[in-house]
Design a protein around this motif. Structure first.
Motif, PDB file in Angstrom:
ATOM      1  N   MET A  29     -93.658 -17.927 -93.315  1.00  0.00           N
ATOM      2  CA  MET A  29     -94.107 -19.201 -93.479  1.00  0.00           C
ATOM      3  C   MET A  29     -95.662 -19.203 -93.711  1.00  0.00           C
ATOM      4  O   MET A  29     -96.277 -20.141 -94.433  1.00  0.00           O
ATOM      5  CB  MET A  29     -93.626 -19.941 -92.302  1.00  0.00           C
ATOM      6  CG  MET A  29     -92.350 -20.124 -92.188  1.00  0.00           C
ATOM      7  SD  MET A  29     -91.254 -21.020 -93.480  1.00  0.00           S
ATOM      8  CE  MET A  29     -92.022 -22.561 -93.042  1.00  0.00           C
ATOM      9  N   LYS A  30     -96.405 -18.711 -92.963  1.00  0.00           N
ATOM     10  CA  LYS A  30     -97.927 -18.629 -93.095  1.00  0.00           C
ATOM     11  C   LYS A  30     -98.301 -18.442 -94.527  1.00  0.00           C
ATOM     12  O   LYS A  30     -99.238 -18.892 -94.930  1.00  0.00           O
ATOM     13  CB  LYS A  30     -98.672 -17.746 -92.065  1.00  0.00           C
ATOM     14  CG  LYS A  30     -98.495 -18.286 -90.795  1.00  0.00           C
ATOM     15  CD  LYS A  30     -99.021 -17.358 -89.584  1.00  0.00           C
ATOM     16  CE  LYS A  30     -98.948 -17.910 -88.320  1.00  0.00           C
ATOM     17  NZ  LYS A  30     -99.450 -16.970 -87.329  1.00  0.00           N
ATOM     18  N   LEU A  31     -97.948 -17.174 -94.991  1.00  0.00           N
ATOM     19  CA  LEU A  31     -98.235 -16.930 -96.263  1.00  0.00           C
ATOM     20  C   LEU A  31     -97.782 -17.756 -97.512  1.00  0.00           C
ATOM     21  O   LEU A  31     -98.564 -18.267 -98.254  1.00  0.00           O
ATOM     22  CB  LEU A  31     -97.462 -15.607 -96.626  1.00  0.00           C
ATOM     23  CG  LEU A  31     -97.979 -14.157 -95.998  1.00  0.00           C
ATOM     24  CD1 LEU A  31     -97.131 -13.098 -96.217  1.00  0.00           C
ATOM     25  CD2 LEU A  31     -99.257 -13.884 -96.397  1.00  0.00           C
ATOM     26  N   ALA A  32     -96.603 -18.577 -97.166  1.00  0.00           N
ATOM     27  CA  ALA A  32     -96.267 -19.644 -97.924  1.00  0.00           C
ATOM     28  C   ALA A  32     -96.984 -20.588 -97.922  1.00  0.00           C
ATOM     29  O   ALA A  32     -97.249 -21.378 -98.709  1.00  0.00           O
ATOM     30  CB  ALA A  32     -94.820 -19.925 -97.941  1.00  0.00           C
ATOM     31  N   GLY A  33     -97.399 -20.967 -96.674  1.00  0.00           N
ATOM     32  CA  GLY A  33     -98.279 -21.969 -96.502  1.00  0.00           C
ATOM     33  C   GLY A  33     -99.713 -22.131 -97.277  1.00  0.00           C
ATOM     34  O   GLY A  33    -100.304 -22.799 -97.871  1.00  0.00           O
ATOM     35  N   SER A  34    -100.169 -20.599 -97.189  1.00  0.00           N
ATOM     36  CA  SER A  34    -101.384 -20.331 -97.825  1.00  0.00           C
ATOM     37  C   SER A  34    -101.295 -20.735 -99.189  1.00  0.00           C
ATOM     38  O   SER A  34    -102.201 -21.106-100.199  1.00  0.00           O
ATOM     39  CB  SER A  34    -101.940 -19.239 -97.542  1.00  0.00           C
ATOM     40  OG  SER A  34    -101.378 -18.004 -97.725  1.00  0.00           O
ATOM     41  N   GLU A  35    -100.415 -19.924 -99.785  1.00  0.00           N
ATOM     42  CA  GLU A  35     -99.776 -20.375-101.394  1.00  0.00           C
ATOM     43  C   GLU A  35     -99.548 -21.574-101.693  1.00  0.00           C
ATOM     44  O   GLU A  35    -100.356 -22.093-102.763  1.00  0.00           O
ATOM     45  CB  GLU A  35     -98.771 -19.410-101.648  1.00  0.00           C
ATOM     46  CG  GLU A  35     -98.089 -19.438-103.147  1.00  0.00           C
ATOM     47  CD  GLU A  35     -99.351 -18.865-104.138  1.00  0.00           C
ATOM     48  OE1 GLU A  35     -98.992 -19.034-105.114  1.00  0.00           O
ATOM     49  OE2 GLU A  35    -100.149 -18.100-103.575  1.00  0.00           O
ATOM     50  N   LEU A  36     -99.197 -22.581-100.696  1.00  0.00           N
ATOM     51  CA  LEU A  36     -99.033 -23.936-101.179  1.00  0.00           C
ATOM     52  C   LEU A  36    -100.322 -24.678-101.193  1.00  0.00           C
ATOM     53  O   LEU A  36    -100.467 -25.460-102.067  1.00  0.00           O
ATOM     54  CB  LEU A  36     -97.902 -24.745-100.229  1.00  0.00           C
ATOM     55  CG  LEU A  36     -96.568 -24.379-100.298  1.00  0.00           C
ATOM     56  CD1 LEU A  36     -95.647 -24.995 -99.275  1.00  0.00           C
ATOM     57  CD2 LEU A  36     -96.173 -24.924-101.699  1.00  0.00           C
ATOM     58  N   LYS A  37    -101.421 -24.105-100.203  1.00  0.00           N
ATOM     59  CA  LYS A  37    -102.541 -24.810-100.297  1.00  0.00           C
ATOM     60  C   LYS A  37    -103.169 -24.403-101.475  1.00  0.00           C
ATOM     61  O   LYS A  37    -103.929 -25.391-102.130  1.00  0.00           O
ATOM     62  CB  LYS A  37    -103.354 -23.989 -99.169  1.00  0.00           C
ATOM     63  CG  LYS A  37    -104.782 -24.847 -98.752  1.00  0.00           C
ATOM     64  CD  LYS A  37    -105.413 -24.137 -97.533  1.00  0.00           C
ATOM     65  CE  LYS A  37    -105.212 -25.173 -96.316  1.00  0.00           C
ATOM     66  NZ  LYS A  37    -106.064 -24.805 -95.385  1.00  0.00           N
ATOM     67  N   ARG A  38    -103.248 -23.150-102.059  1.00  0.00           N
ATOM     68  CA  ARG A  38    -103.718 -22.661-103.457  1.00  0.00           C
ATOM     69  C   ARG A  38    -103.198 -23.681-104.535  1.00  0.00           C
ATOM     70  O   ARG A  38    -104.065 -23.774-105.316  1.00  0.00           O
ATOM     71  CB  ARG A  38    -103.575 -21.154-103.486  1.00  0.00           C
ATOM     72  CG  ARG A  38    -104.318 -20.503-104.700  1.00  0.00           C
ATOM     73  CD  ARG A  38    -103.752 -19.250-105.189  1.00  0.00           C
ATOM     74  NE  ARG A  38    -102.089 -19.141-105.584  1.00  0.00           N
ATOM     75  CZ  ARG A  38    -102.144 -19.787-106.769  1.00  0.00           C
ATOM     76  NH1 ARG A  38    -102.881 -20.324-107.613  1.00  0.00           N
ATOM     77  NH2 ARG A  38    -100.634 -19.634-106.980  1.00  0.00           N
ATOM     78  N   SER A  48     -97.460 -30.299-111.646  1.00  0.00           N
ATOM     79  CA  SER A  48     -97.526 -29.380-110.560  1.00  0.00           C
ATOM     80  C   SER A  48     -97.411 -30.173-109.381  1.00  0.00           C
ATOM     81  O   SER A  48     -96.794 -29.529-108.395  1.00  0.00           O
ATOM     82  CB  SER A  48     -98.769 -28.353-110.449  1.00  0.00           C
ATOM     83  OG  SER A  48     -99.995 -29.128-110.492  1.00  0.00           O
ATOM     84  N   GLU A  49     -97.911 -31.398-109.246  1.00  0.00           N
ATOM     85  CA  GLU A  49     -97.853 -32.036-108.073  1.00  0.00           C
ATOM     86  C   GLU A  49     -96.543 -32.201-107.707  1.00  0.00           C
ATOM     87  O   GLU A  49     -95.956 -32.363-106.474  1.00  0.00           O
ATOM     88  CB  GLU A  49     -98.449 -33.533-108.329  1.00  0.00           C
ATOM     89  CG  GLU A  49     -99.737 -33.352-108.408  1.00  0.00           C
ATOM     90  CD  GLU A  49    -100.709 -34.581-108.670  1.00  0.00           C
ATOM     91  OE1 GLU A  49    -100.202 -35.733-108.505  1.00  0.00           O
ATOM     92  OE2 GLU A  49    -101.674 -34.676-109.283  1.00  0.00           O
ATOM     93  N   VAL A  50     -95.428 -32.692-108.769  1.00  0.00           N
ATOM     94  CA  VAL A  50     -93.948 -32.702-108.209  1.00  0.00           C
ATOM     95  C   VAL A  50     -93.455 -31.562-107.672  1.00  0.00           C
ATOM     96  O   VAL A  50     -92.750 -31.680-106.601  1.00  0.00           O
ATOM     97  CB  VAL A  50     -93.120 -33.200-109.530  1.00  0.00           C
ATOM     98  CG1 VAL A  50     -91.746 -33.267-109.364  1.00  0.00           C
ATOM     99  CG2 VAL A  50     -93.730 -34.744-110.168  1.00  0.00           C
ATOM    100  N   THR A  51     -93.654 -30.512-108.464  1.00  0.00           N
ATOM    101  CA  THR A  51     -93.220 -29.150-107.765  1.00  0.00           C
ATOM    102  C   THR A  51     -93.856 -28.918-106.300  1.00  0.00           C
ATOM    103  O   THR A  51     -93.082 -28.441-105.352  1.00  0.00           O
ATOM    104  CB  THR A  51     -93.578 -27.901-108.582  1.00  0.00           C
ATOM    105  OG1 THR A  51     -93.086 -28.277-109.723  1.00  0.00           O
ATOM    106  CG2 THR A  51     -93.189 -26.713-108.355  1.00  0.00           C
ATOM    107  N   LEU A  52     -95.066 -29.176-106.173  1.00  0.00           N
ATOM    108  CA  LEU A  52     -95.616 -29.160-104.935  1.00  0.00           C
ATOM    109  C   LEU A  52     -95.017 -29.831-103.776  1.00  0.00           C
ATOM    110  O   LEU A  52     -94.644 -29.362-102.651  1.00  0.00           O
ATOM    111  CB  LEU A  52     -97.170 -29.423-105.095  1.00  0.00           C
ATOM    112  CG  LEU A  52     -97.859 -29.189-103.981  1.00  0.00           C
ATOM    113  CD1 LEU A  52     -97.772 -27.477-103.433  1.00  0.00           C
ATOM    114  CD2 LEU A  52     -99.520 -29.399-103.971  1.00  0.00           C
TER     115      LEU A  52
END
Length: 136
Positions: free
Chosen positions: A95-104, A116-120
């Motif tokens: 989850m932490k790794l995914a969170g940092s990827e989402l932030k990127r 990309s906003e909709v996907t995000l």
């Protein structure tokens, strides 16, 4: 038909029209199926199920492709029913790794905007549901 070689031969001899007709027979035993499907690491129950399904297909003819299709279908059915347990600590790390990827991704979307906003937003909803499950 599934049976021993003797049972199959006796069944064929019971047919009265065999004298002038030529046939091509294919036979597969458990070892044949296991060697054709070595990538799937089938156990004895799996092999029995493949043979049962193959027997029902033989009325319309069968080949190696059908055997592979039966095995793939069986394994897909097994995957759909499986339950997986993941230690909370491992899931938290993911989850932490995914969170940092989402932030990127969010930073990229902020700079470039667009689709990309909709996907995000969809990915953030998924992450929030996983976080809720972790906290429960």
């Amino acid at each position: 038909m599934i049976g021993t070689a003797r049972e199959i031969a006796l069944e064929m001899f019971r047919c009265s029209d065999l004298d002038g007709e030529k046939y091509v027979f294919a036979s597969w035993n458990r070892n044949d199926i296991r060697s054709m499907c070595v990538d799937w690491d089938l156990n004895n129950e799996d092999l029995d199920e493949v043979m049962r399904r193959l027997s029902s297909c033989l009325e319309s003819g069968a080949d190696i492709g059908q055997i592979h299709a039966i095995v793939e279908t069986m394994l897909d059915e097994r995957r759909a029913k499986r339950t997986v347990t993941v230690p909370a600590a491992s899931l938290e790390m993911v989850m932490k790794l995914a969170g940092s990827e989402l932030k990127r991704i969010a930073d990229s979307a902020g700079q470039g905007g667009g689709a990309s906003e909709v996907t995000l937003k969809e990915k953030i909803k998924i992450m929030q549901s996983l976080c809720a499950a972790l906290e429960a």
